[in-house]
Design a protein around this motif. Structure first.
Motif, PDB file in Angstrom:
ATOM      1  N   ALA A  58       0.707  -1.124   0.255  1.00 13.52           N
ATOM      2  CA  ALA A  58      -0.051   0.237   0.382  1.00 13.52           C
ATOM      3  C   ALA A  58       0.720   1.720   0.496  1.00 13.52           C
ATOM      4  N   SER A  59       2.290   1.545   0.430  1.00  6.15           N
ATOM      5  CA  SER A  59       2.382   2.726   0.804  1.00  6.15           C
ATOM      6  C   SER A  59       3.720   2.396  -0.724  1.00  6.15           C
ATOM      7  N   VAL A  60       3.501   2.029  -1.937  1.00  2.57           N
ATOM      8  CA  VAL A  60       4.527   1.901  -2.684  1.00  2.57           C
ATOM      9  C   VAL A  60       2.954   2.477  -3.389  1.00  2.57           C
ATOM     10  N   LEU A  61       2.242   2.438  -2.944  1.00  2.39           N
ATOM     11  CA  LEU A  61       0.736   2.421  -4.101  1.00  2.39           C
ATOM     12  C   LEU A  61       0.448   4.193  -3.700  1.00  2.39           C
ATOM     13  N   ALA A  62       0.619   4.532  -2.613  1.00  2.00           N
ATOM     14  CA  ALA A  62       0.628   5.962  -1.778  1.00  2.00           C
ATOM     15  C   ALA A  62       1.940   6.560  -2.065  1.00  2.00           C
ATOM     16  N   THR A  63       3.045   6.286  -1.806  1.00  2.00           N
ATOM     17  CA  THR A  63       3.985   7.386  -2.482  1.00  2.00           C
ATOM     18  C   THR A  63       3.626   7.440  -4.198  1.00  2.00           C
ATOM     19  N   GLY A  64       3.868   6.448  -4.383  1.00  2.00           N
ATOM     20  CA  GLY A  64       3.296   6.537  -5.999  1.00  2.00           C
ATOM     21  C   GLY A  64       4.099   7.107  -7.392  1.00  2.00           C
ATOM     22  N   SER A  65       5.362   7.275  -7.072  1.00  2.00           N
ATOM     23  CA  SER A  65       6.613   7.600  -7.495  1.00  2.00           C
ATOM     24  C   SER A  65       7.193   9.617  -7.335  1.00  2.00           C
ATOM     25  N   LEU A  66       6.281  10.458  -6.433  1.00  2.00           N
ATOM     26  CA  LEU A  66       5.465  11.385  -6.829  1.00  2.00           C
ATOM     27  C   LEU A  66       7.304  12.221  -6.286  1.00  2.00           C
ATOM     28  N   GLY A  67       7.699  10.760  -5.632  1.00  2.00           N
ATOM     29  CA  GLY A  67       9.084  11.590  -5.345  1.00  2.00           C
ATOM     30  C   GLY A  67      10.015  11.906  -6.054  1.00  2.00           C
ATOM     31  N   SER A  68      10.226  11.018  -6.927  1.00  2.00           N
ATOM     32  CA  SER A  68      10.764  11.074  -8.085  1.00  2.00           C
ATOM     33  C   SER A  68      10.745  12.006  -9.276  1.00  2.00           C
ATOM     34  N   PHE A  69       9.989  12.451  -9.448  1.00  2.00           N
ATOM     35  CA  PHE A  69       8.862  12.918 -10.300  1.00  2.00           C
ATOM     36  C   PHE A  69       9.707  14.719  -9.514  1.00  2.00           C
ATOM     37  N   ALA A  70       9.592  14.970  -8.168  1.00  2.00           N
ATOM     38  CA  ALA A  70       9.980  16.137  -7.865  1.00  2.00           C
ATOM     39  C   ALA A  70      11.261  15.991  -7.593  1.00  2.00           C
ATOM     40  N   ASN A 221       7.213  -0.531  -9.890  1.00  2.00           N
ATOM     41  CA  ASN A 221       7.782  -0.788  -8.589  1.00  2.00           C
ATOM     42  C   ASN A 221       6.631  -1.820  -8.118  1.00  2.00           C
ATOM     43  N   CYS A 222       5.667  -1.802  -7.884  1.00  2.00           N
ATOM     44  CA  CYS A 222       4.172  -2.617  -7.962  1.00  2.00           C
ATOM     45  C   CYS A 222       4.935  -4.266  -8.515  1.00  2.00           C
ATOM     46  N   VAL A 223       5.617  -4.797  -9.220  1.00  2.00           N
ATOM     47  CA  VAL A 223       5.706  -5.322 -10.076  1.00  2.00           C
ATOM     48  C   VAL A 223       6.456  -6.051  -9.047  1.00  2.00           C
TER      49      VAL A 223
END
Length: 483
Positions: A58-70, A221-223
């Motif tokens: 769930a934490s992988v989904l919640a972060t959604g790679s937005l930090g990498s985009f930032a 990341n999910c896979v």
């Protein structure tokens, strides 16, 4: 001016490494406390492992790679930064809401229905987790690594203090759950205070770009998450939480050296090799040097742990974890091979062939999943043996597909790592033939001397080049570098 830049980069690197080490340290401190305070430690730690398995996804989904985009986005102004904060809040709320609704069927399927409210509490903590992910990423973007280190230390200290306090008070699994929830709140509040937080602005253009950038990375990341954690889910479901308690501890200790190597080399390898990414001959030479240096530093430690796993586990978790000791006897050699492969993963990034990375990940995950299904036909020992065989089967394709991105061949890698097989093999044969002392201190001392002597002899015969490489990295500004 040049020396001040070097000093700043050194401090930044030290802060990044230390922040990772504090996170790894949490996983080392809490298990021995739990094993000594829980009435049925194996079963309760297995239950928590199942809860963490679902929560971590769930934490992988919640972060959604937005930090990498930032970090990736160059022109991230105030409105863009605020947009990412609000997107993280929406993503955290959505993920948390879905998991709360699914808590009842998930815990029923995993045969732990009594812990549905525990999973619900962890699900709600995905909201501050998602928020803090953006805040810390923005801090990293502006090279405020010291601040990130302070946030990580504050979070992990809170996690250890809260979890251990509740464990000693007799709360059991609930103590671990409350530690995770409170630590996420601490991280979100401290990171937001340090970064400054959002305004009420929102940019639809930034939101659209973030979706375009993040969807593929989040999918991978999910896979990748389930390719690394499906075994824990299957063990918990089909063998029971008590067996999972033994297995999860063994698996975590097996991957610990790989995490340490990733911590040391992962954050520094890409900038170190990026300037020579077009010179494949030099790049391959440097990569193999890193592989050999990693092996020379960590294989002896893994060998010592492998030989003395019974004494170490009995001291670390108290006697009674015989299944964990048996599993480690199989998994540690597997971990050694994975350690010598892990630096090659950067070849995909250096060559820009991230699409190949995705499909190789799909292929490896499919093979591993088939292996797990075969493993379920027997007991836990058979399951672990099948897992090890699958890793041996995947050895060639994993090295080939990654190393060939920079023109490398499997035979080159094999020649560079073959001498490392001599260290555990020779130590095991000598230990099995001559060393039968049951006293922990004398046995440990003898094993330390044995591993040190075999490692030094192996280095003198075959590994002089990686030793010179390590010494030159430790003395980068010496006038007389080792030739």
């Amino acid at each position: 001016m040049h020396s001040s830049r070097i000093g700043r980069k050194t401090l930044d690197s030290f802060a990044v490494l230390l922040s990772h080490f504090t996170s790894i340290g949490v996983g080392l401190v809490i298990p021995p406390v739990a094993s000594r305070t829980m009435p049925d430690a194996k079963s309760e730690m297995g239950v928590f492992a199942l809860l963490m398995l679902i929560y971590s996804f769930a934490s992988v989904l919640a972060t959604g790679s937005l930090g990498s985009f930032a970090i990736w986005r160059q022109d991230l102004e105030r409105a863009g930064k605020s947009t990412l904060y609000w997107l993280s809040l929406a993503l955290g709320l959505t993920t948390s809401g879905i998991l709360v609704l699914l808590c009842f069927p998930i815990t029923a399927w995993l045969a732990i229905p009594a812990w549905r409210f525990g999973l619900m509490a962890m699900a709600i903590s995905c909201i501050p987790l998602s928020w803090s992910g953006v805040a810390t990423s923005i801090l990293r973007k502006h090279h405020r690594f010291g601040t990130v280190l302070a946030v990580e230390i504050f979070r992990n200290a809170s996690l250890i203090f809260i979890s251990c306090s509740f464990l000693f008070a007799g709360f059991g699994v609930w103590g671990l759950i409350l530690g995770v929830v409170i630590a996420n709140l601490v991280a979100a509040s401290s990171a937001t205070l340090a970064e400054g937080g959002p305004s009420f602005e929102f940019s639809s253009a930034i939101a659209k770009d973030a979706f375009t950038y993040c969807k593929g990375l989040a999918g991978f990341n999910c896979v990748n998450y389930w390719s690394r954690n499906l075994d824990n889910l299957l063990v918990g479901k089909f063998y029971g939480d008590s067996v999972l308690g033994s297995y999860s501890i063994a698996y975590r200790m097996m991957v610990l050296p790989i995490r340490l190597a990733g911590t040391v080399f992962g954050g520094l390898l890409l900038p170190y090799l990026a300037p020579i990414q077009d010179d494949h001959i030099v790049l391959r030479k440097k990569l193999l040097q890193v592989v050999q240096a990693t092996g020379l530093l960590i294989i002896p430690l893994m060998t010592l742990f492998w030989l003395e796993r019974k004494h170490i586990i009995d001291w670390y978790l108290q006697p009674g974890w015989e299944d964990t000791i048996k599993i480690l006897g199989i998994l540690v050699p597997v971990g050694m091979s994975q350690l010598l492969i892990s630096p090659l993963g950067i070849c995909y990034q250096l060559s820009g062939r991230t699409t190949r990375l995705f499909w190789v990940g799909i292929f490896n995950s499919s093979v591993v999943a088939i292996g797990f299904v075969v493993g379920l036909l027997g007991d836990l020992h058979w399951f672990v043996v099948v897992y090890s065989v699958v890793n041996i089967i995947l050895l060639y394709p994993t090295v080939h597909f990654s190393f060939s991105c920079v023109g490398g061949r499997f035979s080159e890698w094999l020649r560079s790592v073959l001498p490392f097989a001599a260290i555990p093999l020779c130590c095991y044969l000598i230990d099995y033939s001559f060393m039968h002392d049951q006293n922990m201190l004398t046995d440990m001392f003898a094993s330390v001397i044995l591993v040190a002597c075999v490692s030094l002899l192996t280095t003198a015969l075959w590994l002089k080049a990686p030793m010179r490489f390590i010494l030159n990295q430790l003395m980068p500004y010496s006038k007389s570098r080792i030739a």
